[in-house]
Each structure stands twice: as C-alpha cells, then as structure tokens.
Design a protein around this motif. Structure first.
Motif, mmCIF file in Angstrom:
data_model
loop_
_atom_site.group_PDB
_atom_site.id
_atom_site.type_symbol
_atom_site.label_atom_id
_atom_site.label_comp_id
_atom_site.label_asym_id
_atom_site.label_seq_id
_atom_site.Cartn_x
_atom_site.Cartn_y
_atom_site.Cartn_z
ATOM 1 N N PRO A 137 1.028 -0.714 -0.068
ATOM 2 C CA PRO A 137 -0.005 -0.261 -0.051
ATOM 3 C C PRO A 137 1.190 1.353 0.068
ATOM 4 O O PRO A 137 -0.091 2.314 -0.752
ATOM 5 N N ALA A 138 1.832 1.194 0.208
ATOM 6 C CA ALA A 138 2.995 2.360 0.482
ATOM 7 C C ALA A 138 4.088 2.548 -0.388
ATOM 8 O O ALA A 138 4.365 3.817 -0.117
ATOM 9 N N SER A 139 4.528 1.668 -0.919
ATOM 10 C CA SER A 139 5.683 1.933 -1.805
ATOM 11 C C SER A 139 5.737 2.169 -2.842
ATOM 12 O O SER A 139 4.414 2.736 -3.333
ATOM 13 N N THR A 140 7.112 3.433 -2.583
ATOM 14 C CA THR A 140 7.086 4.328 -4.254
ATOM 15 C C THR A 140 7.348 3.157 -5.414
ATOM 16 O O THR A 140 7.262 3.727 -6.375
ATOM 17 N N ILE A 141 7.811 2.367 -5.079
ATOM 18 C CA ILE A 141 8.447 1.531 -5.553
ATOM 19 C C ILE A 141 7.667 0.576 -6.342
ATOM 20 O O ILE A 141 6.865 -0.174 -6.109
ATOM 21 N N LEU A 142 7.193 1.081 -8.178
ATOM 22 C CA LEU A 142 5.792 0.304 -8.480
ATOM 23 C C LEU A 142 6.381 -0.961 -8.866
ATOM 24 O O LEU A 142 5.615 -1.906 -8.941
ATOM 25 N N MET A 143 7.535 -1.057 -9.997
ATOM 26 C CA MET A 143 7.210 -2.696 -10.321
ATOM 27 C C MET A 143 8.983 -2.344 -10.836
ATOM 28 O O MET A 143 9.706 -1.479 -11.096
ATOM 29 N N VAL A 144 9.835 -3.615 -10.963
ATOM 30 C CA VAL A 144 11.095 -3.993 -10.741
ATOM 31 C C VAL A 144 11.545 -4.628 -12.145
ATOM 32 O O VAL A 144 11.043 -6.163 -11.798
ATOM 33 N N GLU A 145 12.305 -4.232 -12.945
ATOM 34 C CA GLU A 145 12.996 -5.573 -14.139
ATOM 35 C C GLU A 145 14.459 -5.742 -13.764
ATOM 36 O O GLU A 145 15.030 -5.234 -13.651
ATOM 37 N N TYR A 146 14.166 -7.319 -13.748
ATOM 38 C CA TYR A 146 15.991 -6.993 -13.450
ATOM 39 C C TYR A 146 16.585 -7.715 -14.261
ATOM 40 O O TYR A 146 16.076 -9.126 -14.959
ATOM 41 N N TYR A 147 17.746 -7.175 -14.559
ATOM 42 C CA TYR A 147 18.355 -8.072 -16.052
ATOM 43 C C TYR A 147 19.763 -9.058 -14.853
ATOM 44 O O TYR A 147 20.118 -7.875 -15.108
ATOM 45 N N GLY A 148 19.783 -10.188 -15.126
ATOM 46 C CA GLY A 148 21.002 -10.494 -14.687
ATOM 47 C C GLY A 148 21.845 -11.130 -15.816
ATOM 48 O O GLY A 148 21.686 -10.587 -17.117
ATOM 49 N N LEU A 149 23.074 -11.848 -15.462
ATOM 50 C CA LEU A 149 23.944 -12.262 -16.374
ATOM 51 C C LEU A 149 23.734 -12.796 -17.780
ATOM 52 O O LEU A 149 23.960 -12.763 -18.592
ATOM 53 N N ASP A 150 22.283 -13.366 -17.729
ATOM 54 C CA ASP A 150 22.287 -14.306 -19.093
ATOM 55 C C ASP A 150 20.973 -13.353 -19.841
ATOM 56 O O ASP A 150 21.026 -13.717 -20.884
ATOM 57 N N VAL A 169 10.437 -9.739 -13.362
ATOM 58 C CA VAL A 169 9.272 -8.783 -13.228
ATOM 59 C C VAL A 169 9.099 -8.364 -12.119
ATOM 60 O O VAL A 169 8.874 -10.003 -11.355
ATOM 61 N N TRP A 170 10.068 -7.992 -11.020
ATOM 62 C CA TRP A 170 9.781 -7.521 -9.330
ATOM 63 C C TRP A 170 8.085 -6.730 -9.042
ATOM 64 O O TRP A 170 8.305 -5.183 -9.707
ATOM 65 N N VAL A 171 7.521 -7.232 -8.268
ATOM 66 C CA VAL A 171 6.707 -5.786 -7.307
ATOM 67 C C VAL A 171 5.974 -6.265 -6.294
ATOM 68 O O VAL A 171 6.101 -7.419 -5.598
ATOM 69 N N PRO A 172 5.981 -5.097 -5.483
ATOM 70 C CA PRO A 172 6.465 -5.391 -4.204
ATOM 71 C C PRO A 172 5.250 -5.534 -3.490
ATOM 72 O O PRO A 172 4.341 -5.269 -4.040
#
Length: 279
Positions: free
Chosen positions: A248-261, A273-276
C-alpha cells in the motif's frame, strides 16, 4: 504481433545509430520482404517511413531544446550534409531546422513517436516471494505517461554508454525501475534505467541515484524476448489484484531485473519482473 514488437524494440534500441531494414530483419530472424509486409500491416506505416520519422522527431527535440550545432544534430540523425538534413526535415515537418531552433516550440509539429503495442496479460507461473535487501542504483530517470512507455528502450540506449563506467558500479546486473512520480502525477510513472552501485556519493554527470529500501517482492519469470515484457508486467498486475497483495505504501511500483543471462544486444536470455507485496 510479437514479431513487430521485437522489431520496434530493436528500432528504439538503436535509433541513434542506423536501424536499417536489413539490420532489424536479421536481429529478429525475418527476411526483408516479410518484415516490410508485417510492419505495414501492424503499424499502418512503412518501415523506412517510421525510422525516418522517428530519427527526425528526435532531431526536432534536440533543436527545440536549443542544440548549438545543427550539423551535429544532422549527423546524429544519419544525414551526411546540412543540405540533405534540411531537405528531409522540411519535407517531414514543413519548416527548416533553423526555424524550429529559433521557435523552440514543438507544439505545431506532428512528431513520430514510438509505437505502443497492447500488453495483453499471459498465463504465467506462480511467483516466488523474495525478500530483497537495500538496493543502491544509479542511472537515468525519466517520466513516461502510460501511452509513452514504448519510448523506454530509447532511455536504455542513452544509458548504454554509461554502463561499466558508473562510479562504484557493481558489475553484472541491470535494473529497470518504475517509480511513483515525485510530483504525484497519476497518468504515468518515473522509469529508472540503472545499474547497482556500492555508494551514491560519486554519481557520474547526468546520473541520478535511487535507494530502494528492503522490500518483499513477488518475482515473476519472463523467459521470452524483452519486447514482450509488458505482457508479463500485465499478468503480474492481474495476480496482485487477485491475491490482494499490493504493497500500500511503496513508491517502487515495479522492478525489471536483468541478470548475467540477459543479452542486451539481442533482447534474449530472460529477465525477472518484481512487484512489491505486503507481508
């Protein structure tokens, strides 16, 4: 439609270079003929007309911002002479580059923008719930309305020369972060194209730093070409709604994580794709 998405992603990724029909067709594994045909069917615009319009539109933005050297703008847009650039620019917009630079106003121009493609949710695996410690990220940050999000690959292109040269960078990974806009606009979000760093004390020129506090994320795997990541993002949003787990309070809406692959040249290799989520 996914093939056209891939073509558009590659165009935006190299719009400052020379996204020729041969280059993009080879990148997505199609012939020139088939790419030309499906591009017109999907967008209503020829491949060459779209690329020319996109490059001239980016040139127009530079001129309206007061670019001091028109020849430099012409070279950036792929023209080898002032005369050829001015002729193409006037054909596209009805005025000369000099006139636009003096006017410093784009409101009367019909710019060719990145083409948004609909993000239809897909069936995805259940997410992993993962606790992530504090992340320090440094990169380029820009506001996008939801209609403008097709322009995100261009931000990554601008950030590309900084990668591996960011002070205190932790090598290997990259992150795309959707952040609630500082001015509380509700029609879009800030997007950060970034790499992890060990400190935010020595940011390079033009870069911004973001500290992401410890959070719990629902982590979704995106295994297809990066141009279709919007479908995974849409499915993640549907999952949040069904499970009622949105933070309910996170300013982070979504994160795309790009690893070594992940291969930033081909757009293949998969990402996350990360969602809090709330506890």
């Amino acid at each position: 439609m996914d093939t056209v998405k891939r073509a558009l992603w590659h165009i935006e990724r190299c719009i400052g270079e020379q996204p020729t029909l041969d280059r993009i067709a080879a990148a997505i594994g199609l012939s020139r003929f088939h790419l030309s045909r499906i591009f017109v069917e999907a967008t209503g615009r020829s491949f060459s007309g779209h690329v020319r319009g996109r490059r001239l539109s980016e040139a127009a933005r530079q001129l309206a911002d007061g670019a001091p050297n028109i020849m430099t703008v012409a070279l950036d847009a792929g023209y080898g002479s002032h005369e050829a650039f001015s002729r193409a620019f006037k054909d596209q917009f009805g005025l000369t580059p000099e006139s636009l630079r003096l006017r410093a106003d784009l409101s009367s121009l019909t710019l060719v923008e990145p083409i948004p493609m609909p993000d239809t949710p897909i069936a995805i695996e259940d997410p992993e719930i993962r606790s992530v410690d504090t992340l320090l990220l440094a990169g380029l940050r820009q506001f996008f309305t939801y209609e403008e999000r097709a322009g995100i690959p261009l931000l990554w292109q601008r950030f590309g020369p900084h990668i591996d040269h960011v002070p205190d960078q932790i090598p290997g990974d990259a992150y795309g972060v959707c952040i609630r806009s500082d001015d509380e606009r509700t029609d879009g979000f800030d997007y950060l194209a970034a790499v992890p760093v060990s400190s935010l004390d020595r940011l390079g020129e033009g870069l911004v730093g973001v500290r992401i506090p410890p959070l719990r994320f629902a982590v979704f795997q995106h295994r297809d070409h990066v141009s279709t990541i919007g479908a995974t993002c849409a499915a993640a949003g549907d999952w949040l709604g069904r499970e009622r787990r949105a933070h309910p309070a996170s300013t982070i809406l979504m994160v795309e994580y790009y690893g070594l692959d992940f291969d930033p040249v081909t757009g293949l290799g998969g990402c996350e794709v990360w969602v809090p989520v709330r506890d």
